[in-house]
Write a protein that holds these residues in place. Structure first.
Motif, PDB file in Angstrom:
ATOM      1  N   LEU A 150       0.825  -1.205   0.000  1.00 27.04           N
ATOM      2  CA  LEU A 150       0.000   0.000   0.000  1.00 27.04           C
ATOM      3  C   LEU A 150       0.863   1.260   0.000  1.00 27.04           C
ATOM      4  CD1 LEU A 150      -2.766  -1.113   2.533  1.00 27.04           C
ATOM      5  CD2 LEU A 150      -3.004  -0.825   0.067  1.00 27.04           C
ATOM      6  N   THR A 153       2.052   1.710  -3.626  1.00 27.00           N
ATOM      7  CA  THR A 153       0.999   2.202  -4.516  1.00 27.00           C
ATOM      8  C   THR A 153       0.695   3.671  -4.270  1.00 27.00           C
ATOM      9  OG1 THR A 153      -0.657   1.360  -2.947  1.00 27.00           O
ATOM     10  CG2 THR A 153      -0.043  -0.070  -4.785  1.00 27.00           C
ATOM     11  N   ARG A 154       0.783   4.115  -3.016  1.00 23.66           N
ATOM     12  CA  ARG A 154       0.560   5.536  -2.744  1.00 23.66           C
ATOM     13  C   ARG A 154       1.658   6.393  -3.365  1.00 23.66           C
ATOM     14  NH1 ARG A 154      -1.354   3.720   2.412  1.00 23.66           N
ATOM     15  NH2 ARG A 154       0.785   3.866   3.254  1.00 23.66           N
ATOM     16  N   SER A 166      -4.874   1.371  -8.001  1.00 23.16           N
ATOM     17  CA  SER A 166      -5.933   0.982  -7.067  1.00 23.16           C
ATOM     18  C   SER A 166      -5.671  -0.454  -6.623  1.00 23.16           C
ATOM     19  CB  SER A 166      -7.315   1.106  -7.712  1.00 23.16           C
ATOM     20  OG  SER A 166      -7.422   0.238  -8.829  1.00 23.16           O
ATOM     21  N   THR A 211      -7.385   1.234   0.567  1.00 28.32           N
ATOM     22  CA  THR A 211      -6.463   2.339   0.319  1.00 28.32           C
ATOM     23  C   THR A 211      -5.462   2.526   1.445  1.00 28.32           C
ATOM     24  OG1 THR A 211      -8.062   3.886   1.292  1.00 28.32           O
ATOM     25  CG2 THR A 211      -8.148   3.559  -1.100  1.00 28.32           C
ATOM     26  N   SER A 212      -5.694   1.892   2.591  1.00 28.20           N
ATOM     27  CA  SER A 212      -4.792   2.021   3.728  1.00 28.20           C
ATOM     28  C   SER A 212      -4.778   0.702   4.486  1.00 28.20           C
ATOM     29  CB  SER A 212      -5.228   3.166   4.649  1.00 28.20           C
ATOM     30  OG  SER A 212      -6.506   2.915   5.195  1.00 28.20           O
TER      31      SER A 212
END
Length: 642
Positions: A150, A153-154, A166, A211-212
């Motif tokens: 994650l 990806t951020r 995503s 997302t987290s």
């Protein structure tokens, strides 16, 4: 005695490709196979469990270095069996050592659109679930991998970077050859499918966007409690099913050519093989143990078939191997973590796990990038009929009065006193209709808070969005201009080739492909049978001329009731059509051509779906038809304007 070393030929091949798993993959052509990547194997030796070690119990396994170990030979106690793997983690190794040494390096492949797999294998009670899940104080492979993934990806999907990323997750278990969704337990047994490109998928499997790490814990922790566990003599919380966590990373390119990538990460906690004489399984536990051992036996058969190069690999013999088809011999970067126990009472299970790990490291995968091209969807352009016409046809469409007085030039932008000037109005070379659309978009942006501020003084994010919008509109304008030039060139070429076909050219220039010449047979002649009384009444009138058919021998002759006319010999049937009926038919077909839909036009003879669409398109471009040739339609020659 070296039992873990394979044959010489395989050893040389394994040494030649030992570093292929970390190479960077490029785009693979149709005639080029992806580069190979061997399945990497790591062995973890757990420490003695409190209360299980006897006073004189010595470990049966001993590590030699960071990649090799030895175990006592049960045939000869004076000898040992040596095994060599990609990594060996001893009793004092921590969760961070295993994750950083074997799992973390493969996460980068997910951002390249490739697949990766991590499997925990070993006998029951060897510490597989602890390696994958861990504890709050010592998190395992799954929480550490999700946290790092994650974060990657951020960073890669931040504003200004070329890709938008995503992440979604799915969690399932294979319990007694049934695929169960742990995120949605009420969904029942799911099926495993394979698409046209060879990708394994499970229709109906729940996917949760994350997302987290907090989102991951919110979905994963309740789902973990749905996994089937049970108590045996060797383990109070023994896993009775194979658990698979699927994490999918989707990437979309923000600018042209708008590519898409998809990478999948499989985190698999396999159930351990069990000896029912030592576990004391009975009833349901015995049935569960049989299903687990059967699936692991098929897994061993798959590994052997891949190593031997057999033409058939038994992936379909078990749900587990069917799901692992991409991880073993497929297109994934695979890591196998074999967990073993040091106690002598687990000696046979330890030897079996080491032999399976030694065979697994010879399996060759071929990872490749899962990339596709997605064209951007542009909004449809609504142009008027005059704008769709070429310059020559637009001139003919205008009346003679407009040609004498002259038509004023179209304004570059619509006049509006309340409209403020913006940077988009500097594009004065574009079409008026397109400029109107851009100005409408500019007014919409102004109403949402831009207040018509200059382009350079806007914030960075809004400026990038506005510049991207202008670039997309420029591409759309160029496409429309090229299409208009092509239509004008076709019109000019047709006028130069044959001026007599100017009127009929517009109905043919919309055909994308040349039509195949079709020979049409002549229409058969038909006869009209009338009652004798009606014939006599019409014959009594002075201006009536009625023909009847008369058969004489083998010849069919047509005679007239009027004696003054000579007899006409015909070799077939003669067709007489009433002028009123013919005019009515023409008017009916003309109304159908001008008002009917494509479905209604297909009711005409020799008018199919393609011709019907061409007629509707021609009618929208050039207006309604003024005359229809009914005989031409009956013969299959179509119709045209007057």
């Amino acid at each position: 005695m070296d039992a873990g070393v394979p044959a010489r030929r395989r050893r040389e091949m394994a040494a030649a490709i030992s570093g292929a798993g970390r190479c960077r993959l490029s785009k693979v052509g149709a005639a080029r196979r992806p580069p190979p990547a061997r399945v990497r194997v790591a062995v973890r030796l757990r420490p003695f469990v409190d209360g299980t070690a006897e006073e004189n119990d010595t470990p049966c396994v001993r590590g030699l270095d960071s990649c090799s170990l030895e175990i006592a030979n049960w045939r000869n106690h004076q000898e040992t069996l040596k095994y060599q793997f990609d990594a060996f983690y001893g009793e004092r190794s921590s969760q961070q050592d295993i994750y950083a040494g074997s799992v973390q390096p493969i996460l980068r492949h997910l951002l390249e659109g490739q697949n990766a797999s991590v499997l925990a294998y070993g006998p029951t009670g060897a510490g597989k679930t602890h390696t994958m899940l861990g504890s709050p104080e010592q998190p395992g492979v799954i929480p550490r991998a999700l946290m790092d993934l994650l974060q990657l990806t951020r960073e890669e999907g931040a504003e200004g970077r070329p890709w938008a990323l995503s992440v979604t997750m799915s969690y399932l278990e294979i319990y007694q050859e049934k695929v169960l969704d742990l995120l949605e337990p009420s969904s029942g047994d799911l099926v495993i499918r394979e698409d046209c490109r060879g990708n394994i998928l499970i229709p109906g499997l729940t996917q949760k966007p994350i997302t987290s790490f907090a989102d991951f814990e919110r979905h994963f922790l309740p789902a973990s409690r749905n996994r089937t566990v049970g108590a045996t003599r060797l383990n109070q919380r023994s896993s009775r099913s194979h658990a698979v966590l699927l994490v999918k990373v989707d990437q979309r390119e923000r600018l042209a050519p708008f590519r898409q990538r998809e990478g999948k990460l499989y985190l698999i906690d396999l159930a351990g093989s069990e000896d029912n004489r030592r576990t004391g399984n009975k009833g349901l536990r015995l049935k569960e143990s049989g299903a687990i051992n059967t699936s692991l036996f098929v897994l061993g058969k798959v590994v052997d078939a891949l190593n031997q190069g057999l033409p058939r690999v038994p992936y379909r013999d078990s749900k587990l191997t069917r799901l692992l088809q991409d991880s073993l011999g497929g297109s994934a970067h695979s890591i196998l973590i074999a967990n073993i126990a040091p106690e002598r009472r687990f000696y046979l299970d330890t030897v079996s796990a080491l032999n399976f790990a030694a065979r697994s490291k010879e399996v060759i995968n071929r990872p490749f990038t899962n990339e596709s091209l997605q064209l951007p969807v542009l909004a449809p352009v609504k142009l008027s009929q005059k704008e769709l016409l070429g310059p020559s046809e637009a001139k003919r469409a205008r009346g003679p009065e407009e040609e004498e007085t002259g038509s004023p030039e179209l304004p570059i932008a619509p006049a509006s006193a309340s409209q403020k000037l913006s940077p988009l109005q500097k594009l004065s070379s574009m079409d008026p209709a397109m400029l109107e659309r851009l100005l409408s978009l500019d007014r919409l942006l102004g109403s949402q808070g831009s207040q018509g501020t200059p382009l350079l003084s806007t914030p960075k994010r809004e400026r990038m969005v506005l510049m991207k919008t202008v670039e997309e509109k420029d591409l759309e304008i160029e496409r429309l201009k090229m299409k208009q030039k092509e239509l004008e060139a076709k019109v000019l070429a047709q006028e130069a080739a044959d001026p007599k076909e100017k009127e009929n050219y517009s109905s043919t220039m919309l055909r994308p492909l040349a039509r195949r010449t079709v020979t049409v047979a002549k229409p058969l002649k038909k006869a009209v049978v009338m009652p004798l009384q009606l014939i006599q009444e019409q014959a009594a009138s002075p201006n009536a001329e009625i023909h009847i058919l008369k058969k004489k021998g083998r010849k069919r002759k047509l005679e007239s009731l009027d004696a003054s006319q000579p007899e006409k010999a015909e070799d077939g049937w003669e067709l007489q059509i009433s002028p009123e009926l013919l005019a009515h038919g023409r008017q009916k077909i003309l109304d159908l051509l001008n008002e009917g839909s494509a479905r209604d036009l297909r009711s005409l003879q020799r008018i199919g779906q393609k011709k019907a669409q061409l007629i509707v398109g021609w009618r929208e471009l050039h207006g309604p038809f003024s005359q229809a040739n009914i005989l031409g339609l009956a013969a299959g020659r179509g119709c045209g304007p007057s």
